[in-house]
Design a protein around this motif. Structure first.
Motif, mmCIF file in Angstrom:
data_model
loop_
_atom_site.group_PDB
_atom_site.id
_atom_site.type_symbol
_atom_site.label_atom_id
_atom_site.label_comp_id
_atom_site.label_asym_id
_atom_site.label_seq_id
_atom_site.Cartn_x
_atom_site.Cartn_y
_atom_site.Cartn_z
ATOM 1 N N ALA A 188 51.528 74.405 1.407
ATOM 2 C CA ALA A 188 52.027 73.703 0.222
ATOM 3 C C ALA A 188 52.544 72.328 0.626
ATOM 4 O O ALA A 188 52.296 71.329 -0.046
ATOM 5 C CB ALA A 188 53.139 74.520 -0.421
ATOM 6 N N VAL A 189 53.259 72.300 1.774
ATOM 7 C CA VAL A 189 53.791 71.026 2.247
ATOM 8 C C VAL A 189 52.642 70.073 2.558
ATOM 9 O O VAL A 189 52.663 68.895 2.193
ATOM 10 C CB VAL A 189 54.688 71.222 3.498
ATOM 11 C CG1 VAL A 189 55.047 69.877 4.118
ATOM 12 C CG2 VAL A 189 55.947 71.972 3.126
ATOM 13 N N ARG A 190 51.599 70.627 3.213
ATOM 14 C CA ARG A 190 50.454 69.778 3.549
ATOM 15 C C ARG A 190 49.863 69.167 2.275
ATOM 16 O O ARG A 190 49.633 67.962 2.195
ATOM 17 C CB ARG A 190 49.388 70.593 4.271
ATOM 18 C CG ARG A 190 48.203 69.762 4.723
ATOM 19 C CD ARG A 190 46.881 70.280 4.185
ATOM 20 N NE ARG A 190 46.615 71.638 4.590
ATOM 21 C CZ ARG A 190 45.807 72.446 3.894
ATOM 22 N NH1 ARG A 190 45.231 72.005 2.771
ATOM 23 N NH2 ARG A 190 45.594 73.658 4.307
ATOM 24 N N ASN A 191 49.664 70.001 1.239
ATOM 25 C CA ASN A 191 49.105 69.506 -0.016
ATOM 26 C C ASN A 191 49.984 68.425 -0.621
ATOM 27 O O ASN A 191 49.510 67.400 -1.082
ATOM 28 C CB ASN A 191 48.941 70.650 -1.020
ATOM 29 C CG ASN A 191 47.736 71.515 -0.635
ATOM 30 O OD1 ASN A 191 46.799 71.001 -0.013
ATOM 31 N ND2 ASN A 191 47.770 72.781 -0.976
ATOM 32 N N THR A 192 51.308 68.695 -0.596
ATOM 33 C CA THR A 192 52.235 67.719 -1.166
ATOM 34 C C THR A 192 52.115 66.391 -0.443
ATOM 35 O O THR A 192 52.025 65.325 -1.053
ATOM 36 C CB THR A 192 53.696 68.228 -1.033
ATOM 37 O OG1 THR A 192 53.688 69.618 -1.252
ATOM 38 C CG2 THR A 192 54.609 67.535 -2.016
ATOM 39 N N ILE A 193 52.136 66.482 0.895
ATOM 40 C CA ILE A 193 52.076 65.253 1.690
ATOM 41 C C ILE A 193 50.768 64.508 1.384
ATOM 42 O O ILE A 193 50.756 63.285 1.201
ATOM 43 C CB ILE A 193 52.122 65.583 3.202
ATOM 44 C CG1 ILE A 193 53.404 66.325 3.554
ATOM 45 C CG2 ILE A 193 51.943 64.314 4.050
ATOM 46 C CD1 ILE A 193 54.584 65.476 3.811
ATOM 47 N N ASP A 194 49.700 65.282 1.328
ATOM 48 C CA ASP A 194 48.417 64.637 1.045
ATOM 49 C C ASP A 194 48.439 63.953 -0.318
ATOM 50 O O ASP A 194 47.929 62.848 -0.486
ATOM 51 C CB ASP A 194 47.282 65.662 1.122
ATOM 52 C CG ASP A 194 46.963 65.984 2.581
ATOM 53 O OD1 ASP A 194 47.434 65.227 3.458
ATOM 54 O OD2 ASP A 194 46.272 66.983 2.847
ATOM 55 N N VAL A 198 51.075 62.822 -1.826
ATOM 56 C CA VAL A 198 51.920 61.635 -1.704
ATOM 57 C C VAL A 198 51.137 60.505 -1.040
ATOM 58 O O VAL A 198 51.097 59.366 -1.525
ATOM 59 C CB VAL A 198 53.206 61.952 -0.899
ATOM 60 C CG1 VAL A 198 54.012 60.672 -0.651
ATOM 61 C CG2 VAL A 198 54.043 62.960 -1.651
ATOM 62 N N ALA A 199 50.467 60.869 0.059
ATOM 63 C CA ALA A 199 49.728 59.850 0.793
ATOM 64 C C ALA A 199 48.646 59.211 -0.088
ATOM 65 O O ALA A 199 48.484 57.988 -0.140
ATOM 66 C CB ALA A 199 49.096 60.460 2.035
ATOM 67 N N GLU A 200 47.942 60.083 -0.831
ATOM 68 C CA GLU A 200 46.879 59.603 -1.716
ATOM 69 C C GLU A 200 47.465 58.681 -2.779
ATOM 70 O O GLU A 200 46.941 57.592 -3.055
ATOM 71 C CB GLU A 200 46.239 60.803 -2.397
ATOM 72 C CG GLU A 200 44.719 60.778 -2.397
ATOM 73 C CD GLU A 200 44.202 62.095 -2.885
ATOM 74 O OE1 GLU A 200 43.840 62.158 -4.070
ATOM 75 O OE2 GLU A 200 44.211 63.081 -2.094
ATOM 76 N N THR A 201 48.579 59.156 -3.340
ATOM 77 C CA THR A 201 49.223 58.379 -4.392
ATOM 78 C C THR A 201 49.594 57.000 -3.887
ATOM 79 O O THR A 201 49.350 55.984 -4.528
ATOM 80 C CB THR A 201 50.526 59.082 -4.866
ATOM 81 O OG1 THR A 201 50.266 60.457 -4.938
ATOM 82 C CG2 THR A 201 50.978 58.557 -6.193
ATOM 83 N N PRO A 223 48.392 50.975 -5.905
ATOM 84 C CA PRO A 223 48.111 49.584 -6.291
ATOM 85 C C PRO A 223 47.077 49.476 -7.404
ATOM 86 O O PRO A 223 47.164 48.579 -8.250
ATOM 87 C CB PRO A 223 47.575 48.972 -5.002
ATOM 88 C CG PRO A 223 48.135 49.822 -3.914
ATOM 89 C CD PRO A 223 48.249 51.178 -4.471
ATOM 90 N N PHE A 224 46.116 50.429 -7.441
ATOM 91 C CA PHE A 224 45.074 50.324 -8.493
ATOM 92 C C PHE A 224 45.619 50.606 -9.888
ATOM 93 O O PHE A 224 45.167 50.082 -10.881
ATOM 94 C CB PHE A 224 43.930 51.304 -8.217
ATOM 95 C CG PHE A 224 43.270 51.053 -6.880
ATOM 96 C CD1 PHE A 224 42.517 49.888 -6.697
ATOM 97 C CD2 PHE A 224 43.416 51.930 -5.825
ATOM 98 C CE1 PHE A 224 41.917 49.648 -5.469
ATOM 99 C CE2 PHE A 224 42.815 51.682 -4.609
ATOM 100 C CZ PHE A 224 42.055 50.545 -4.419
ATOM 101 N N GLY A 235 48.703 65.153 6.085
ATOM 102 C CA GLY A 235 49.324 66.436 5.717
ATOM 103 C C GLY A 235 49.068 67.488 6.765
ATOM 104 O O GLY A 235 49.941 68.305 7.076
ATOM 105 N N ASN A 236 47.893 67.458 7.352
ATOM 106 C CA ASN A 236 47.563 68.436 8.392
ATOM 107 C C ASN A 236 48.507 68.334 9.593
ATOM 108 O O ASN A 236 48.881 69.354 10.186
ATOM 109 C CB ASN A 236 46.130 68.235 8.885
ATOM 110 C CG ASN A 236 45.119 68.776 7.892
ATOM 111 O OD1 ASN A 236 44.142 68.124 7.556
ATOM 112 N ND2 ASN A 236 45.371 69.977 7.402
#
Ligand SMILES: Nc1ncnc2c1ncn2[C@@H]1O[C@H](COP(=O)(O)OP(=O)(O)OP(=O)(O)O)[C@@H](O)[C@H]1O
Ligand SMILES: [Mg+2]
Length: 571
Positions: free
Chosen positions: A20-26, A28-31, A36-37, A273-274
Motif C-alpha cells: 500500500a505504501v509503495r502504491n501511495t508513493i508511486d 505521489v511521485a506520479e502526481t 505541472p500539466f 515506491g519499490n
C-alpha cells in the motif's frame, strides 16, 4: 496448528501495508511529475481530489491492516504462549511428583539448590522453547518466505544484494547472545551466592551477634556485592554492542537498496515506491533474522535443560516393594543379620545385627553417638534397604509391604525435628484429618497441651519462619504428638526426649506407658531413665550389638549398661 495459521495471517497483514505504501508513493511521485500539466487548468481540482482520495484510501488501508495484524498476533500469543505455560505447569507437577517418589539417599546425593534449579529454571528454559522459540521461529519462517517472495517478484538481483547482510546479523546475534548468556549465568551464580550468604547470615544472626562478627559479616557481604556489581557492568558492555551491531547491519542493507535500487529506478526497471517497499521489507525481516540467533540459543539451552530434567526423571527409586501388601500389621519385628554401609559415606553403620521384638512389647536401643541407633530407625521406615540380611515384620520381609501403607502404620519421631511454617494444629495432624479432641489428646500425652494453650492463639499459633519459634523441648514434644496421633502399630522414638528435663521426660514416659500397650515401641535414647522401662534393652557399640537383655539382666552383667546405670545414679 492454530498457532501456525495465526502467525501466517499476522505476517500477511504485516506485509500488505508495504505494498500500500509503495502504491501511495508511486501515486505521489506520479502526481508530482504530472502536476505541472494540470496546474492552473480546469481539471486541477478534480485531480487534487482524486489524489487526496487515493492517499486517504491507502492510509486507511494501512491502519486497517495494522489492526487486523494486531488481532492475529494476539491470537498467536494466546495459542502458542498459553500452550507453553500449560506444558510448564504439567512438567513442574510431574517433576515434583517424581521427586516425592525418590528415596532419601537421592536427597543426600543432590543438594537442594540443584533440585530447585531443575524444577524452576530448567523448566522455564524448556518453556521458552515451546513458547517464544516456536512462536518466533514460525514467525521468522513465514515472514521470510512472504517477504522474500515479494521481493524476488519485484527484482531478484536487488533482493540478493539487500539480503546478504542479514545472515551475518543472525550469526552475530547468535554469538553475542551466547556471550550474554555466559555473563548472565555468572551474574546468576554470584546473585545466588549473595542470597545464600544473606540467608545464612539472617538465620545465624544469633551466632553472629553472640560472637560479635557483625563487621566481618558486613565485609564479606560487600565483597560479594562488589563481585556482583562488576559482573553486571561486564554484561552491560556486551549488551551495549548488541543494538549498534543490529543497527549497523540493517543500515548496510538499506544503503545497498537505496544505492542499487536508485540506479534501477533511473534505468526505469523499478519505481521509487519499490525502494520504499524494499526498505520496509528489510525492516520487517530484521526482527526475524535477529530472532534466528536468539531462537537457536534458546533451543540449545532448552535441550541442555531437558537433559538435566530427564536425568532426574530417569532416576528411579531403588526401594521397590515386591508384593505391595497393604494389610494391617500386628507389629512383631525381627532383624536377621542386618548390615548396612551407607552408600554416600561408605560408613559401616550396622554390622550383623540381629534381634527380635514381639508385638506390643518395647525395646530400647542405647549406645554412644554414631553407634548406629538412628540407622535402625531408618531401616524400619524403609528409608534405606540393608546390604545384607533381612528385616521381617509379622514374619514377612519388609520389602513385601507397600511402602506407603507400611509407613502409615509406623509412627516415627526423628532425631532432628522438623516443623513446617504452619499452625500448631496442622503441624500435629500433618495432612490427615484429625478432630480437635484427637489433637488435644495427642498433645496432652506428649505433655505439650499446657504449653499450647498458654500461647495467645492456642492451636492456631503459627510456627516457623513467619510465626513464633518454640523451644527445643517443645519441638520434640510436638513431634511426638505428631507420631502418636496416628495411633501407629509401631512407634519409633529416636532420641526424642534429649531436650526435655527429667521431670517432663518422666511425665511423657508415664503417658506413653498407656499408649504403648497395644504397640510395638522402639525407644532410642542416650539416657538410662528412658531405656530402663522397656521390655528389652539393646546396647549398640560401633554398629554391633554389645549387650542385650532386660534391665535386671544387664545390670547383673556388669557390662557397658551396668556402668552407664551406675553413672546415671551418681549424677
Ligand atoms: N545418611 C547417612 N549417610 C551416610 N552416613 C551416615 C548417614 N547417617 C548416618 N551415617 C553414619 O553412620 C553411622 C551411624 O550413624 P547413626 O545416625 O545411626 O548414629 P546414632 O547412633 O544415631 O548416633 P547419635 O546418637 O549421635 O544420633 C555414623 O558414623 C554416621 O556418620
Ligand atoms: Mg541418631
Amino acid at each position: 496448528m492454530g498457532g501456525i495459521i495465526f502467525v501466517t495471517l499476522a505476517n500477511i497483514f504485516a506485509v500488505i501495508p508495504a505494498q500500500a505504501v509503495r502504491n501511495t508513493i508511486d501515486i505521489v511521485a506520479e502526481t508530482v511529475s504530472l502536476y505541472p500539466f494540470f496546474e492552473k487548468s480546469k481539471t486541477e481540482t478534480v485531480f487534487n481530489t482524486l489524489f487526496t482520495k487515493s492517499v486517504v484510501y491507502y492510509g486507511l488501508l494501512i491502519v486497517c491492516m495494522a489492526i487486523i495484524r494486531g488481532i492475529f498476533m494476539f491470537l498467536m500469543r494466546q495459542t502458542i504462549i498459553v500452550m507453553s505455560r500449560h506444558i510448564e505447569y504439567d512438567q513442574k507437577n510431574q517433576i515434583y511428583a517424581h521427586y516425592q517418589t525418590l528415596p532419601l539417599s537421592f536427597y543426600k546425593k543432590n543438594n537442594t539448590g540443584d533440585l530447585m534449579a531443575r524444577i524452576s529454571e530448567d523448566v522455564g528454559k524448556v518453556r521458552m522453547y515451546f513458547g517464544p522459540a516456536i512462536m518466533y521461529g514460525l514467525n521468522m519462517i513465514t515472514m521470510t518466505i512472504i517477504c522474500i517472495s515479494f521481493m524476488f517478484s519485484i527484482h531478484p538481483k536487488l533482493t540478493l544484494w539487500a539480503l546478504f547482510p542479514l545472515p551475518i546479523l543472525s550469526i552475530t546475534i547468535y554469538y553475542v547472545n551466547a556471550l550474554i548468556e555466559k555473563k548472565s549465568s555468572e551474574i546468576q551464580k554470584s546473585l545466588s551466592k549473595i542470597s545464600t550468604f544473606v540467608q545464612e547470615a539472617f538465620s545465624g544472626i544469633r551466632v553472629i551477634k553472640a560472637y560479635s562478627r557483625e563487621k566481618d559479616s558486613e565485609k564479606r557481604f560487600s565483597y560479594a556485592a562488589d563481585e556482583y556489581f562488576e559482573k553486571n557492568l561486564n554484561l552491560l558492555k556486551v549488551n551495549s554492542i548488541f543494538s549498534p551491531s543490529v543497527m549497523a547491519l540493517v543500515g548496510l542493507s538499506i544503503i545497498i537498496v537505496v544505492f542499487i535500487g536508485g540506479h534501477e529506478v533511473i534505468n526505469g526497471n523499478i519505481t521509487a515506491g519499490n525502494i520504499i517497499e524494499f526498505i520496509m521489507y528489510i525492516s520487517m525481516l530484521t526482527w526475524p533474522f535477529t530472532s534466528l540467533g536468539w531462537v537457536s540459543s534458546i533451543i540449545q539451552r532448552a535441550e541442555a535443560s531437558q537433559k538435566r530434567i530427564n536425568e532426574f526423571l530417569e532416576t528411579k527409586t531403588d526401594l521397590i516393594s515386591t508384593h505391595n501388601y497393604k494389610n494391617e500389621i500386628s507389629g512383631s519385628i525381627s532383624f536377621k543379620n542386618i548390615s548396612l554401609t551407607y552408600p554416600e559415606s561408605n560408613t559401616k553403620a550396622l554390622k550383623n545385627v540381629s534381634f527380635e521384638v514381639n508385638k506390643n512389647t518395647s525395646v530400647s536401643i542405647l549406645g554412644h553417638t554414631g553407634s548406629g541407633k538412628s540407622t535402625i530407625a531408618n531401616l524400619m521406615c524403609r528409608l534405606y534397604d540393608p546390604n545384607n540380611g533381612e528385616i521381617l515384620i509379622d514374619n514377612e520381609n519388609i520389602k513385601s509391604y507397600d511402602i506407603t501403607s507400611l509407613r502409615k502404620q509406623i509412627g516415627y519421631v526423628p532425631q532432628d525435628v522438623f516443623l513446617f511454617s504452619d499452625t500448631i494444629k496442622n503441624n500435629i495432624s500433618f495432612g490427615s484429618n484429625f478432630n480437635d479432641i484427637e489433637i488435644e489428646n495427642a498433645s496432652k500425652n506428649a505433655d505439650l497441651h499446657q504449653n499450647i494453650i498458654d500461647f495467645k492463639d492456642g492451636y492456631q499459633t503459627i510456627l516457623g519462619e513467619r510465626g513464633i519459634s518454640i523451644s527445643g523441648g517443645q519441638k520434640q514434644r510436638l513431634s511426638i504428638a505428631r507420631a502418636i496421633i496416628k495411633n501407629p502399630k509401631i512407634l519409633i522414638l529416636d532420641d526424642c526426649l534429649s531436650a526435655v528435663d527429667t521431670q517432663t521426660e518422666n511425665t511423657i514416659l508415664q503417658n506413653l506407658q498407656g499408649i504403648m500397650q497395644n504397640k510395638t515401641t522402639i525407644i532410642i535414647s542416650h539416657r538410662i531413665s528412658s531405656a530402663k522401662l522397656a521390655d528389652q534393652i539393646i546396647v549398640l557399640d560401633n554398629g554391633e550389638i554389645a549387650e542385650q537383655g532386660t534391665h535386671d539382666e544387664l545390670c547383673s552383667k556388669n557390662g557397658i549398661y551396668a556402668q552407664m546405670y551406675i553413672k546415671s545414679l551418681t549424677k
